[in-house]
Design a protein around this motif. Structure first.
Motif, PDB file in Angstrom:
ATOM      1  N   UNK A   1     -14.243  -9.091   3.007  1.00 57.52           N
ATOM      2  CA  UNK A   1     -12.961  -8.679   3.599  1.00 57.52           C
ATOM      3  C   UNK A   1     -12.464  -7.386   2.943  1.00 57.52           C
ATOM      4  N   UNK A   3     -10.010  -4.796   1.339  1.00 53.30           N
ATOM      5  CA  UNK A   3      -8.765  -5.077   0.628  1.00 53.30           C
ATOM      6  C   UNK A   3      -7.655  -4.072   0.911  1.00 53.30           C
ATOM      7  N   UNK A   6      -4.463  -4.907   3.018  1.00 51.45           N
ATOM      8  CA  UNK A   6      -3.551  -5.864   2.395  1.00 51.45           C
ATOM      9  C   UNK A   6      -2.694  -5.184   1.322  1.00 51.45           C
ATOM     10  N   UNK A   7      -3.321  -4.293   0.568  1.00 43.83           N
ATOM     11  CA  UNK A   7      -2.577  -3.584  -0.483  1.00 43.83           C
ATOM     12  C   UNK A   7      -1.541  -2.667   0.158  1.00 43.83           C
ATOM     13  N   UNK A   9      -0.192  -2.868   3.126  1.00 44.60           N
ATOM     14  CA  UNK A   9       0.862  -3.658   3.765  1.00 44.60           C
ATOM     15  C   UNK A   9       1.868  -4.165   2.740  1.00 44.60           C
ATOM     16  N   UNK A  10       1.386  -4.626   1.586  1.00 46.57           N
ATOM     17  CA  UNK A  10       2.290  -5.153   0.553  1.00 46.57           C
ATOM     18  C   UNK A  10       3.243  -4.076   0.051  1.00 46.57           C
ATOM     19  N   UNK A  11       2.673  -2.917  -0.283  1.00 46.98           N
ATOM     20  CA  UNK A  11       3.537  -1.859  -0.811  1.00 46.98           C
ATOM     21  C   UNK A  11       4.464  -1.338   0.280  1.00 46.98           C
ATOM     22  N   UNK A  13       5.790  -3.154   2.732  1.00 44.06           N
ATOM     23  CA  UNK A  13       6.876  -4.140   2.843  1.00 44.06           C
ATOM     24  C   UNK A  13       7.908  -3.915   1.737  1.00 44.06           C
ATOM     25  N   UNK A  14       7.409  -3.760   0.498  1.00 51.48           N
ATOM     26  CA  UNK A  14       8.327  -3.549  -0.623  1.00 51.48           C
ATOM     27  C   UNK A  14       9.096  -2.240  -0.442  1.00 51.48           C
ATOM     28  N   UNK A  17      11.735  -2.572   2.419  1.00 55.89           N
ATOM     29  CA  UNK A  17      12.824  -3.447   1.987  1.00 55.89           C
ATOM     30  C   UNK A  17      13.753  -2.749   1.012  1.00 55.89           C
ATOM     31  N   UNK A  18      13.174  -2.071   0.021  1.00 54.73           N
ATOM     32  CA  UNK A  18      14.013  -1.441  -0.997  1.00 54.73           C
ATOM     33  C   UNK A  18      14.719  -0.207  -0.448  1.00 54.73           C
TER      34      UNK A  18
ATOM     35  N   UNK B  52      -1.376  -5.809  -5.839  1.00 54.62           N
ATOM     36  CA  UNK B  52      -0.172  -6.359  -5.203  1.00 54.62           C
ATOM     37  C   UNK B  52       0.773  -6.956  -6.253  1.00 54.62           C
ATOM     38  N   UNK B  98      16.828 -10.003  -0.406  1.00 56.85           N
ATOM     39  CA  UNK B  98      15.782  -9.052  -0.010  1.00 56.85           C
ATOM     40  C   UNK B  98      14.595  -9.124  -0.970  1.00 56.85           C
ATOM     41  N   UNK B 102      10.802 -10.047  -0.155  1.00 57.76           N
ATOM     42  CA  UNK B 102       9.663  -9.186  -0.515  1.00 57.76           C
ATOM     43  C   UNK B 102       8.621 -10.013  -1.275  1.00 57.76           C
ATOM     44  N   UNK B 106       4.935 -10.356   0.364  1.00 57.27           N
ATOM     45  CA  UNK B 106       3.781  -9.797  -0.358  1.00 57.27           C
ATOM     46  C   UNK B 106       2.883 -10.919  -0.881  1.00 57.27           C
ATOM     47  N   UNK B 109       0.727 -11.945   1.991  1.00 55.60           N
ATOM     48  CA  UNK B 109      -0.321 -10.940   2.218  1.00 55.60           C
ATOM     49  C   UNK B 109      -1.395 -11.033   1.136  1.00 55.60           C
TER      50      UNK B 109
ATOM     51  N   UNK C  94     -14.004 -15.529  -0.341  1.00 54.74           N
ATOM     52  CA  UNK C  94     -14.591 -14.521  -1.238  1.00 54.74           C
ATOM     53  C   UNK C  94     -14.542 -14.948  -2.691  1.00 54.74           C
TER      54      UNK C  94
END
Lengths: 43, 238, 149
Positions: A1, A3, A6-7, A9-11, A13-14, A17-18, B52, B98, B102, B106, B109, C94
């Motif tokens: 998969x 990566x 995913x990384x 998308x996470x950052x 989102x953060x 939001x912030x 992450x 919030x 988050x 996260x 994810x 994985x």
């Protein structure tokens, strides 16, 4: 998969939001304090 | 205690303090993110998804720290009738919610590539989701209540009762077998290699400073709105 | 007693009662709120074969055996005290490796082998850079070389 998505998308989102928190908190503070100051100056 | 109770004195401190917390917070957060994304090694099992951690863990800690702050401020509000305590509790709610969101998103994810699932109903994930819903309830309750009188005390009582969830989140991975791993950072040390631990603490410091600046901004907005309300009422009476 | 002290006392009592209630509730949920059985709790739980449950633990080193069809595997899940044999057909996550954690959804067969429908990997609390882990393994291999001539 892979990566990376995913990384990212996470950052993202953060970050979203912030940024929303900072912008909305700052604008509501500016608006309220500006209006309060204007009312105070009025006789 | 009441030395800082005076809103005018509070504002004299809060006005220069807001940018003094915000800008270092923003710089530290950006440094930690760039450090975390580009300059940390691949993890032995997780690979690159370990990155992450630099948003997930600070968001989790502040989501929980936020409610701890609400509970403390609520006790101060109920016991000492400190005029700023209720204002600060309400200012924490939206940033806290919030950050909890988050953390949940996260984490979800992160769960997909590492565990093989977006979500499971284990003790840690469920109690963290409960925290998010407690925040939503608190926000609705404090919006419905006026700043004075008994209604804001209902929100304060809710803030104190809801705090019972915080030690549950913390202990959930120890009390119950869970999909989420046990705590990596405890009072007795850390099982995170320093290659990740140092940027993680930079991120925690940055997020915390930003969080404080956000709370100050929202407190200032709330105090200004209270001044406006008083002024408007007086103008209407004239 | 001043009203402020009265309120403080009330708040203190309320907080103590709340924490106590929470702790009692949490310990009462000790069994129900666990997300999975470990081999040890499974052995003492008397779960009937065929009942859908979850099993979690460490994948025992050297226990993964691949079937001839290429998609079925068997392995052993262990905790500190006991171990449990697991059979699974499908793609493994994985992070499913020997010596690491796993959570399996499935049921006990009549032969006491746990038949898993799905596997989730479980990460432990250690975060170690890959290079460091490789060095450790090489170092371990070297010491073994010198110790065993």
């Amino acid at each position: 998969m892979p990566h990376a998505p995913f990384i990212i998308a996470s950052f993202a989102v953060a970050g979203v939001g912030m940024t929303w928190l900072i912008v909305s908190s700052y604008l509501s503070m500016r608006r309220a304090e500006g209006f309060a100051a204007k009312l105070k100056d009025r006789p | 205690m009441h030395r800082f109770a005076n809103p005018a004195r509070f504002l004299r401190i809060a006005k220069p303090l807001t940018p003094a917390l915000f800008w270092p917070g923003l710089v530290l957060t950006l440094v930690a993110c760039i450090w975390g994304i580009f300059f940390t090694p691949t993890e032995r099992l997780m690979g690159d998804t370990v990155k992450i951690i630099f948003v997930h863990v600070p968001a989790a800690w502040l989501g929980m720290g936020g409610w701890t702050g609400i509970a403390i401020a609520s006790i101060v509000q109920l016991v000492w009738r400190h005029p700023l305590a209720g204002v600060s509790a309400r200012a924490i709610a939206v940033p806290g919610a919030t950050f909890a969101a988050i953390c949940l998103i996260t984490g979800s994810i992160w769960g997909r590539p590492t565990w093989g699932t977006w979500w499971v109903w284990d003790g840690r994930l469920t109690s963290m989701l409960v925290l998010f819903f407690l925040y939503l309830g608190y926000i609705a309750l404090s919006n419905a209540s006026s700043d004075k009188g008994d209604t804001s005390r209902v929100a304060a009582v809710f803030g104190i009762i809801g705090a019972i969830n915080i030690p549950i989140i913390n202990r959930s991975v120890i009390w119950w077998e869970s999909q989420h791993q046990k705590a990596s950072i405890t009072l007795s040390g850390s099982s995170i290699d320093s290659a990740y631990l140092v940027p993680l603490f930079v991120a925690v410091a940055g997020f915390s400073l930003l969080f404080s600046a956000l709370v100050l901004m929202r407190m200032r907005a709330a105090l200004a709105e209270m001044r406006i309300e008083v002024r408007m009422r007086r103008m209407a009476e004239d | 007693m001043k009203p402020k002290h009265q309120r403080l006392l009330l708040a203190a009592i309320a907080v103590v009662a709340l924490v106590g209630a929470g702790l009692i509730a949490a310990s009462a949920l000790r069994e129900e709120a666990s997300y999975f059985y470990t081999p040890t709790t499974l052995a003492s739980a008397n779960v009937p074969p065929g009942k859908a449950i979850r099993l979690g633990g460490m994948v025992q080193k050297g226990s993964i055996v691949h079937g001839a069809d290429g998609v079925s595997i068997t392995f052993t899940v262990q905790d500190q005290e006991r171990s449990q044999k697991v059979a699974y057909r499908g793609i493994t996550p994985d992070l499913f490796v020997e010596g690491s954690g796993v959570v399996a959804d499935g049921r006990l067969g009549a032969d006491r082998v746990f038949v898993a429908d799905s596997l989730l990997a479980k990460h432990d609390e250690n975060y170690v850079p890959k290079e460091l882990a490789d060095i450790d393994m090489n170092a371990a291999a070297h010491t073994k070389d010198t110790l065993v001539p």
